[in-house]
Enzyme design. Structure first.
Site, PDB file in Angstrom:
ATOM      1  N   ARG A 154       1.038  -1.747   0.132  1.00 26.04           N
ATOM      2  CA  ARG A 154       0.330  -0.262  -0.180  1.00 26.04           C
ATOM      3  C   ARG A 154       1.053   1.373   0.638  1.00 26.04           C
ATOM      4  O   ARG A 154       2.026   1.079   0.045  1.00 26.04           O
ATOM      5  CB  ARG A 154      -0.348  -0.449   1.067  1.00 26.04           C
ATOM      6  N   LYS A 226      -2.717  -7.463   1.789  1.00 25.84           N
ATOM      7  CA  LYS A 226      -2.635  -5.754   2.234  1.00 25.84           C
ATOM      8  C   LYS A 226      -1.541  -5.805   2.864  1.00 25.84           C
ATOM      9  O   LYS A 226      -0.949  -7.107   3.773  1.00 25.84           O
ATOM     10  CB  LYS A 226      -3.722  -4.921   2.397  1.00 25.84           C
ATOM     11  N   CYS A 453     -18.904   3.684   3.667  1.00 23.00           N
ATOM     12  CA  CYS A 453     -18.129   1.784   3.970  1.00 23.00           C
ATOM     13  C   CYS A 453     -18.925   0.867   4.093  1.00 23.00           C
ATOM     14  O   CYS A 453     -19.875   0.789   5.232  1.00 23.00           O
ATOM     15  CB  CYS A 453     -17.232   2.357   5.046  1.00 23.00           C
ATOM     16  N   CYS A 492     -15.646  -0.113  12.398  1.00 17.72           N
ATOM     17  CA  CYS A 492     -15.802  -1.355  12.358  1.00 17.72           C
ATOM     18  C   CYS A 492     -13.843  -1.891  12.984  1.00 17.72           C
ATOM     19  O   CYS A 492     -13.589  -0.807  13.596  1.00 17.72           O
ATOM     20  CB  CYS A 492     -15.823  -2.171  11.364  1.00 17.72           C
ATOM     21  N   CYS A 496      -9.156   0.836  10.181  1.00 15.32           N
ATOM     22  CA  CYS A 496      -8.242   1.664   9.414  1.00 15.32           C
ATOM     23  C   CYS A 496      -7.689   2.919   9.978  1.00 15.32           C
ATOM     24  O   CYS A 496      -6.749   3.355   9.108  1.00 15.32           O
ATOM     25  CB  CYS A 496      -8.997   1.936   8.323  1.00 15.32           C
TER      26      CYS A 496
END
Length: 582
Positions: A154, A226, A453, A492, A496
């Site tokens: 990323r 990722k 999202c 959630c 992030c």
């Protein structure tokens, strides 16, 4: 150093079943995609407003996610749009490039732009019919969306401050750029899909490897999950390197970088229903010289490529491989792929975090100004017109820019005479200066969550400003408004906004209810703990105020809020704060 060794026949695919289990559906999609291409071309022009499940998995690698506005769902179904993410290594970009992204937000997006928690940029609300022109226009501004998402490297994060009097910052930022280029996928699918001239069929921008779709680092199925990189200093961990798959901590002597401590195995995604998942902070594995850094990083990527779990995506991140193997075995495998023994890490710990806010000397006779952007959202809303202010600043002053890991923006290469002009533009557009922002707000961060999202369980970005409003008032009453603590909120458990190493983490657990985490710290090298679970939104501030009240009464001299909570622990803290509440 390990390209030839790792790209013999079968490398990257022969070991896909190493875990002894059936491959996940995503692995089959990548295997059949012809290097991230099929079936996207057909679906891109099929006249519908969405893509099928195979293309959805592949599109992530190209820098876009399919979403729908969950506020607008109806019996007739969903209205689809796309989030398009731009990778900006180290957060370095020009005023012209930011203007181009702002224009795209107005032309094809939802009229806003968002600075991400990884120093990139994000557009929301892009329709499928506008997807190709959006990605092409981003590339025309000399930026790219490739590998901003997906099972690849990323965006590479790096401490963003433009200190020219300290050359180590330039050295770190140079490594971030070189590492990003080196680990970018080399498939030509990206260029064929988004950058082809539709009238002639010719590519407008060069790409790929002599027209051949080969991936010497990733192989045909890329990584199991990722993969995140960050580069920082012991005194400036703004890149949050303990949260990364690979963190590179620069070790400096006499104003130069002599090498990096390589940290491995960080990652914050969690699935609450799966007890086998957990957040983890990275561990120091070895020390490398500046000339070794990219080759060792590549070897680590290849070990994860060949031995990471490809059967269960819930435990596919590298942190689980290290947890299962142990750090010693993992290091031995990295040495095998690298082709040499590695030195032990230097005994140096992180001790600072510089968010770059305010008016600061660059060290070359010029100045920079860090502007706090709440939750990274660039918008015009009522009397607050940040988007218009940035248009004027970038058009008339054109400073080089840096995006920060706390979703804010730095204007670089300013002179003393630029200061009143910059401040006048911001004030005229109703944008508060960083000096006018409370510490609680300055050190807060939220993910987008609802309505776009698809993973969000609760609100995050839309409610955190109001939560901070309440917290500011309560801290003022307690005479604690000057305390510095990180407050991060996500809709959630995927984490992030990196809530699991912050002083206060608020994580959506079920509709309208959150898990409160306490006991991390600003430096980011420690996980926090669950203080209370399933807390209704309206009870979050009362619960936190009880903890802050106890903190004021029982803290040690100069003890931070996170260190206090860590020292107390969940059990003692709950007992004391319940007593305070009653």
């Amino acid at each position: 150093m390990s390209d030839e060794k790792s790209n013999k026949p079968g490398a990257g695919s022969k070991k896909l079943g190493a875990v002894g289990e059936k491959l996940s559906a995503v692995e089959h999609i990548k295997q059949a995609s012809n290097y991230l291409l099929e079936p996207i071309p057909q679906e891109l022009v099929d006249g519908t407003d969405h893509f099928g499940k195979e293309s959805l998995q592949l599109l992530k690698h190209h820098g876009t996610y399919q979403q729908d506005n969950r506020d607008d769902r109806s019996k007739e179904g969903k209205t689809y749009s796309f989030m398009v993410r731009t990778a900006v290594p180290g957060g370095i970009l020009s005023s012209e490039q930011l203007l181009a992204e702002i224009d795209l937000g107005d032309d094809v997006g939802n009229s806003t732009l968002r600075i991400t928690t990884r120093q990139g940029l994000q557009l929301h609300g892009v329709l499928k019919k506008d997807l190709k022109q959006t990605i092409r226009r981003i590339n025309e501004s000399k930026l790219t969306t490739i590998a901003a998402c997906g099972d690849v490297k990323r965006n590479v994060m790096c401490s963003p401050c433009p200190y020219k009097g300290d050359p180590v910052y330039d050295q770190m930022q140079d490594l971030a750029e070189r590492l990003a280029i080196h680990l970018t996928p080399r498939t030509t699918a990206y260029y064929e899909l988004w950058l082809t001239d539709e009238s002639t069929g010719e590519k407008r921008l060069a790409g790929g490897s002599n027209g051949q779709e080969i991936e010497p680092i990733y192989g045909p199925t890329y990584l199991p999950r990722k993969f995140k990189f960050g580069i920082a200093l012991p005194g400036d961990n703004s890149a949050d390197i303990y949260s990364q798959d690979v963190g590179l901590m620069a070790i400096c002597e006499h104003w130069r970088i002599v090498g990096y401590n390589v940290l491995v195995g960080g990652g914050f995604g969690v699935t609450p229903s799966a007890k086998k998942t957990f957040p983890a902070v990275a561990q120091a594995m070895c020390f490398v010289s500046p000339t070794q850094a990219i080759d060792v990083a590549t070897a680590i990527v290849k070990v994860q490529r060949d031995f990471g779990n490809r059967a269960d995506r819930k435990v596919a991140r590298m942190k689980y491989l290290i947890h299962n193997w142990g750090l010693d075995r993992f290091r031995q495998k990295v040495e095998e792929y690298y082709g040499a023994k590695l030195q032990d890490p230097r005994p140096i710990e992180v001790h600072g975090f510089n968010d770059g806010m305010g008016w600061q000397a660059q060290g070359d006779g010029q100045w920079f100004y860090g502007l706090n952007v709440e939750n990274g959202r660039i918008k015009d809303e009522g009397s607050f017109r940040l988007k218009s202010a940035l248009r004027e600043i970038c058009s008339t002053m054109a400073p080089p820019l840096r995006l920060t890991p706390h979703q804010s923006i730095i204007f670089c290469d300013l002179t003393e005479k630029d200061r009143p002009k910059l401040f006048e533009i911001l004030r005229r557009h109703g944008v508060p200066l960083s000096e006018e922002i409370s510490n609680a707000r300055r050190w807060s961060m939220a993910c987008p969550a609802l309505p776009t999202c698809g993973l969000a369980i609760t609100e995050s970005e839309r409610v955190l400003p109001g939560i901070i409003d309440q917290l500011e008032a309560e801290l003022a009453k307690l005479d604690l408004k000057d305390e510095v603590f990180t407050f991060r909120m996500t809709g959630c458990p995927n984490g992030c906004a990196r809530p699991y190493n912050s002083d206060i983490g608020l994580v959506g657990k079920t509709a309208g209810k959150y898990t409160i985490f306490l006991g991390g710290r600003v430096c980011g090298d420690r996980l926090n703990f669950i203080y209370k679970d399933l807390v209704p939104e309206e009870d979050v501030i009362p619960d936190l105020v009880n903890v802050f009240r106890h903190f004021k009464e029982a803290r040690e001299p100069d003890e931070s809020f996170g260190d206090f909570c860590h020292r107390q622990g969940a059990e003692k803290l709950l007992a004391a704060c319940d007593s305070v509440a009653n």
